[in-house]
Design a protein around this motif. Structure first.
Motif, PDB file in Angstrom:
ATOM      1  N   LEU A 177      20.688   8.537  10.500  1.00 19.17           N
ATOM      2  CA  LEU A 177      19.347   8.150  10.049  1.00 19.17           C
ATOM      3  C   LEU A 177      19.320   6.681   9.646  1.00 19.17           C
ATOM      4  CD1 LEU A 177      16.471   9.201   9.462  1.00 19.17           C
ATOM      5  CD2 LEU A 177      17.219   9.625   7.104  1.00 19.17           C
ATOM      6  N   ASP A 178      20.335   6.251   8.922  1.00 19.86           N
ATOM      7  CA  ASP A 178      20.378   4.845   8.495  1.00 19.86           C
ATOM      8  C   ASP A 178      20.551   3.907   9.672  1.00 19.86           C
ATOM      9  OD1 ASP A 178      20.045   5.528   5.853  1.00 19.86           O
ATOM     10  OD2 ASP A 178      22.184   5.496   5.364  1.00 19.86           O
ATOM     11  N   ARG A 179      21.280   4.355  10.698  1.00 19.28           N
ATOM     12  CA  ARG A 179      21.562   3.470  11.824  1.00 19.28           C
ATOM     13  C   ARG A 179      20.423   3.418  12.833  1.00 19.28           C
ATOM     14  NH1 ARG A 179      26.601   3.830  16.202  1.00 19.28           N
ATOM     15  NH2 ARG A 179      25.971   2.012  17.406  1.00 19.28           N
ATOM     16  N   PHE A 180      19.820   4.567  13.133  1.00 22.41           N
ATOM     17  CA  PHE A 180      18.916   4.644  14.282  1.00 22.41           C
ATOM     18  C   PHE A 180      17.426   4.684  13.926  1.00 22.41           C
ATOM     19  CE2 PHE A 180      22.877   6.526  16.047  1.00 22.41           C
ATOM     20  CZ  PHE A 180      23.099   5.559  17.020  1.00 22.41           C
ATOM     21  N   TYR A 181      17.086   4.770  12.649  1.00 21.28           N
ATOM     22  CA  TYR A 181      15.667   4.743  12.284  1.00 21.28           C
ATOM     23  C   TYR A 181      15.356   3.428  11.586  1.00 21.28           C
ATOM     24  CZ  TYR A 181      11.015   6.104  10.922  1.00 21.28           C
ATOM     25  OH  TYR A 181       9.648   6.149  10.807  1.00 21.28           O
ATOM     26  N   PRO A 182      14.283   2.745  11.966  1.00 27.92           N
ATOM     27  CA  PRO A 182      13.338   3.082  13.030  1.00 27.92           C
ATOM     28  C   PRO A 182      13.888   2.770  14.414  1.00 27.92           C
ATOM     29  CG  PRO A 182      12.751   0.971  12.049  1.00 27.92           C
ATOM     30  CD  PRO A 182      13.902   1.506  11.248  1.00 27.92           C
ATOM     31  N   THR A 183      13.307   3.420  15.417  1.00 29.22           N
ATOM     32  CA  THR A 183      13.740   3.182  16.793  1.00 29.22           C
ATOM     33  C   THR A 183      12.976   1.987  17.361  1.00 29.22           C
ATOM     34  OG1 THR A 183      12.096   4.702  17.692  1.00 29.22           O
ATOM     35  CG2 THR A 183      14.235   5.625  17.093  1.00 29.22           C
ATOM     36  N   GLN A 184      13.309   1.618  18.600  1.00 26.55           N
ATOM     37  CA  GLN A 184      12.706   0.429  19.189  1.00 26.55           C
ATOM     38  C   GLN A 184      11.597   0.734  20.191  1.00 26.55           C
ATOM     39  OE1 GLN A 184      16.610  -0.906  20.500  1.00 26.55           O
ATOM     40  NE2 GLN A 184      16.294  -2.834  19.430  1.00 26.55           N
ATOM     41  N   PHE A 185      11.785   1.798  20.974  1.00 28.33           N
ATOM     42  CA  PHE A 185      10.943   1.933  22.163  1.00 28.33           C
ATOM     43  C   PHE A 185      10.578   3.386  22.429  1.00 28.33           C
ATOM     44  CE2 PHE A 185      10.354   2.364  26.753  1.00 28.33           C
ATOM     45  CZ  PHE A 185       9.501   1.312  27.043  1.00 28.33           C
ATOM     46  N   LEU A 186       9.295   3.622  22.652  1.00 28.88           N
ATOM     47  CA  LEU A 186       8.807   4.939  23.053  1.00 28.88           C
ATOM     48  C   LEU A 186       7.992   4.782  24.327  1.00 28.88           C
ATOM     49  CD1 LEU A 186       8.167   8.013  22.297  1.00 28.88           C
ATOM     50  CD2 LEU A 186       6.005   7.110  21.438  1.00 28.88           C
ATOM     51  N   SER A 187       8.266   5.603  25.330  1.00 29.38           N
ATOM     52  CA  SER A 187       7.463   5.617  26.548  1.00 29.38           C
ATOM     53  C   SER A 187       6.798   6.976  26.651  1.00 29.38           C
ATOM     54  CB  SER A 187       8.334   5.353  27.784  1.00 29.38           C
ATOM     55  OG  SER A 187       7.519   5.207  28.928  1.00 29.38           O
ATOM     56  N   THR A 188       5.479   6.985  26.788  1.00 26.07           N
ATOM     57  CA  THR A 188       4.767   8.256  26.736  1.00 26.07           C
ATOM     58  C   THR A 188       3.466   8.152  27.521  1.00 26.07           C
ATOM     59  OG1 THR A 188       4.051   9.994  25.222  1.00 26.07           O
ATOM     60  CG2 THR A 188       3.488   7.739  24.614  1.00 26.07           C
ATOM     61  N   ALA A 189       2.731   9.248  27.569  1.00 28.66           N
ATOM     62  CA  ALA A 189       1.484   9.311  28.339  1.00 28.66           C
ATOM     63  C   ALA A 189       0.282   9.057  27.441  1.00 28.66           C
ATOM     64  CB  ALA A 189       1.363  10.681  29.011  1.00 28.66           C
ATOM     65  N   GLN A 190      -0.802   8.606  28.033  1.00 30.03           N
ATOM     66  CA  GLN A 190      -1.973   8.220  27.265  1.00 30.03           C
ATOM     67  C   GLN A 190      -2.588   9.381  26.499  1.00 30.03           C
ATOM     68  OE1 GLN A 190      -4.056   6.972  30.898  1.00 30.03           O
ATOM     69  NE2 GLN A 190      -5.649   8.437  30.424  1.00 30.03           N
ATOM     70  N   GLU A 191      -2.499  10.605  27.046  1.00 30.73           N
ATOM     71  CA  GLU A 191      -3.208  11.720  26.408  1.00 30.73           C
ATOM     72  C   GLU A 191      -2.575  12.181  25.103  1.00 30.73           C
ATOM     73  OE1 GLU A 191      -0.703  13.712  29.725  1.00 30.73           O
ATOM     74  OE2 GLU A 191      -1.877  11.876  29.460  1.00 30.73           O
ATOM     75  N   ILE A 192      -1.370  11.700  24.794  1.00 30.78           N
ATOM     76  CA  ILE A 192      -0.781  12.114  23.515  1.00 30.78           C
ATOM     77  C   ILE A 192      -0.613  10.944  22.546  1.00 30.78           C
ATOM     78  CG2 ILE A 192       0.321  14.225  24.355  1.00 30.78           C
ATOM     79  CD1 ILE A 192       2.924  12.752  24.550  1.00 30.78           C
ATOM     80  N   ILE A 193      -1.378   9.870  22.779  1.00 30.32           N
ATOM     81  CA  ILE A 193      -1.404   8.794  21.782  1.00 30.32           C
ATOM     82  C   ILE A 193      -1.870   9.353  20.439  1.00 30.32           C
ATOM     83  CG2 ILE A 193      -2.594   6.674  21.103  1.00 30.32           C
ATOM     84  CD1 ILE A 193      -2.599   5.831  24.008  1.00 30.32           C
ATOM     85  N   TYR A 194      -2.919  10.203  20.480  1.00 28.61           N
ATOM     86  CA  TYR A 194      -3.428  10.788  19.235  1.00 28.61           C
ATOM     87  C   TYR A 194      -2.542  11.922  18.759  1.00 28.61           C
ATOM     88  CZ  TYR A 194      -7.569   8.767  21.493  1.00 28.61           C
ATOM     89  OH  TYR A 194      -8.443   7.959  22.150  1.00 28.61           O
ATOM     90  N   LEU A 195      -2.229  12.831  19.700  1.00 27.08           N
ATOM     91  CA  LEU A 195      -1.549  14.067  19.324  1.00 27.08           C
ATOM     92  C   LEU A 195      -0.150  13.820  18.768  1.00 27.08           C
ATOM     93  CD1 LEU A 195      -2.577  16.159  22.442  1.00 27.08           C
ATOM     94  CD2 LEU A 195      -3.460  16.409  20.127  1.00 27.08           C
ATOM     95  N   TRP A 196       0.540  12.830  19.327  1.00 23.04           N
ATOM     96  CA  TRP A 196       1.942  12.664  18.936  1.00 23.04           C
ATOM     97  C   TRP A 196       2.255  11.281  18.386  1.00 23.04           C
ATOM     98  CZ3 TRP A 196       6.833  13.060  22.532  1.00 23.04           C
ATOM     99  CH2 TRP A 196       7.955  13.327  21.738  1.00 23.04           C
ATOM    100  N   VAL A 197       1.879  10.237  19.133  1.00 21.55           N
ATOM    101  CA  VAL A 197       2.264   8.884  18.726  1.00 21.55           C
ATOM    102  C   VAL A 197       1.756   8.580  17.314  1.00 21.55           C
ATOM    103  CG1 VAL A 197       2.081   6.430  19.255  1.00 21.55           C
ATOM    104  CG2 VAL A 197       2.288   8.096  21.115  1.00 21.55           C
ATOM    105  N   ALA A 198       0.454   8.767  17.110  1.00 26.56           N
ATOM    106  CA  ALA A 198      -0.128   8.451  15.806  1.00 26.56           C
ATOM    107  C   ALA A 198       0.505   9.278  14.698  1.00 26.56           C
ATOM    108  CB  ALA A 198      -1.640   8.688  15.845  1.00 26.56           C
TER     109      ALA A 198
END
Length: 445
Positions: free
Chosen positions: A97-118
């Protein structure tokens, strides 16, 4: 501002939702998922608990026996929003947790910007409270990739029966061909209409890489230079190394900016057009002539360009490039035995050469002009022809005179004359390419 969207336009979509956020129901009537941690007594009085409460135990509020746990489960998004840190041992302060959070890069689909990304970002700000606020955002960059649609522009679905099975495509065309075709077809942020025959492009390109490497390997019988700009013996050597230097810089920048389509397209054009269609064709006589003193430079240049090209293609076509790299390593001893462990090309020893690119451009213009005539008149592509060339710039005429042998070989010309201005010969066809105008005398038939 801590989160960057690529393409940038998705920032407005994301913020518009946050600024108009509504309550949402977190329960679902499903057989799977995280069962809601709420227990009831016989009167239906609820109590939430972080610890499981046994049926029959005392209700913490009423003292009556607990008779049931809520049957519903939490919506998937109510658990998956914890993903960025729950996978790293949270709630414990683990090394991961101390080493890897926060992460750098997420690649995802537009329809889950609200459902997941936010919601992942919300969770980070809420639960990663041991970090300062500026370090709680779950990732630095959110890349919104395209959606693959069918040939008619519809989303693929089981009910429509319009899906394309990637396993079937891999069996038919190969994994690298499928992978590269998708990247070539997918421009940043734009959905792609896909049909099975569109994987042909990647399939043909994989074959092109294979055959080019095979030619290079067969050409290594004899001395060779180190493949740097300083050891280049001829114009074509300096030109292809200059193009390699430019492409390496551009592809590196495009990958760092997550512009995968641009990077893949640059490599496709360089390997297929510059390297295979032009350089390889020009140097074949030098390789085949054991008495040509420039053969060593040709072999060194071939080896350098091929090795750097395979390394840059590796993220897109990992399988074919790994196999070819192994053969290259066994033949010429490239740095690492396995390409996946090799360094990204550093551009050492190669440099841009504007003069070489300009001179080669003149040669290409003339060859393209003659080829245009062949295409328009259906003359065979290898039938020897005679041409008269109009080149208004003195430096262009000098190039065409100095490199007559190369031009004649590429354009299949018996001979050609170059002047500043020329009168159109009788029974000739004309074509213009760049600053070159070619008048090709047509054969009797």
């Amino acid at each position: 501002g801590k989160l960057v969207f690529r393409p940038e336009r998705w920032t407005k979509v994301y913020l518009a939702w946050l600024e108009n956020i509504r309550d949402w129901c977190i329960s679902r009537q499903l057989w799977w998922g995280h069962q809601i941690p709420v227990w009831y007594d016989a009167d239906g009085v609820p109590v939430a608990s972080r610890e499981d409460l046994a049926i029959g135990s005392k209700h913490p509020k009423t003292g009556k026996p607990i008779v049931r746990q809520d049957e519903d489960v939490l919506d998937t998004w109510a658990s998956s929003w914890l993903w960025p840190f729950a996978t790293l041992g949270w709630p414990d302060r683990t090394v991961d947790l101390d080493r890897f959070y926060p992460t750098q890069f997420l690649s995802t689909a537009q329809e889950i910007i609200y459902l997941w990304v936010a919601r992942m970002i919300m969770a980070g700000y809420e639960f990663m409270d041991h970090l300062p606020p500026e370090k709680r955002c779950a990732f630095e960059v959110c890349n919104v990739h395209a959606t693959v649609l069918d040939a008619k522009g519809r989303r693929m679905s089981k009910s429509l029966g319009n899906g394309i099975d990637p396993i079937e495509m891999i069996d038919k065309y190969g994994a690298d061909a499928v992978r590269y075709s998708l990247v070539l077809l997918t421009k940043e942020g734009q959905d792609v209409k896909l049909s099975p025959d569109r994987f042909e492009q990647g399939y043909r390109f994989a074959n092109k890489i294979w055959n080019a490497t095979r030619f290079v390997l067969l050409s290594m019988k004899g001395p060779r230079t180190d493949g740097t700009s300083k050891s280049a013996a001829r114009l074509e050597d300096r030109w292809i190394l200059s193009r390699l230097a430019e492409v390496r810089e551009a592809v590196t920048a495009k990958l760092e900016a997550t512009q995968l389509n641009d990077a893949a397209t640059l490599l496709y054009q360089f390997v297929w057009n510059d390297f295979c269609d032009w350089y390889v064709e020009i140097v074949k006589p030098r390789i085949q002539d054991a008495n040509d003193p420039s053969g060593a430079a040709a072999r060194g240049t071939l080896a350098r360009v091929m090795a750097d090209s395979l390394a840059m293609l590796h993220p897109f076509t990992p399988y074919v490039t790994e196999v070819l790299w192994k053969s290259l390593h066994e033949t010429i001893g490239v740095d690492a035995p396995m390409l996946m462990n090799a360094s990204w090309p550093d551009g050492a020893g190669i440099a841009r050469d504007a003069r070489a690119e300009a001179e080669m451009g003149v040669i290409q213009d003339l060859v393209k002009a003659v080829r245009q005539v062949r295409n328009l008149t259906t003359i065979g592509e290898r039938k020897p022809l005679v041409a008269t060339i109009a080149a208004r710039r003195a430096e262009d005429r000098q190039v065409l005179t100095e490199h007559e042998a190369t031009v004649r070989a590429l354009a299949f010309l018996e001979r050609y004359d170059v002047s500043e201005r020329v009168a159109r010969p009788a029974n000739s066809a004309t074509a213009v390419s760049g600053a070159i105008e070619a008048f090709v005398v047509l054969p009797g038939e």
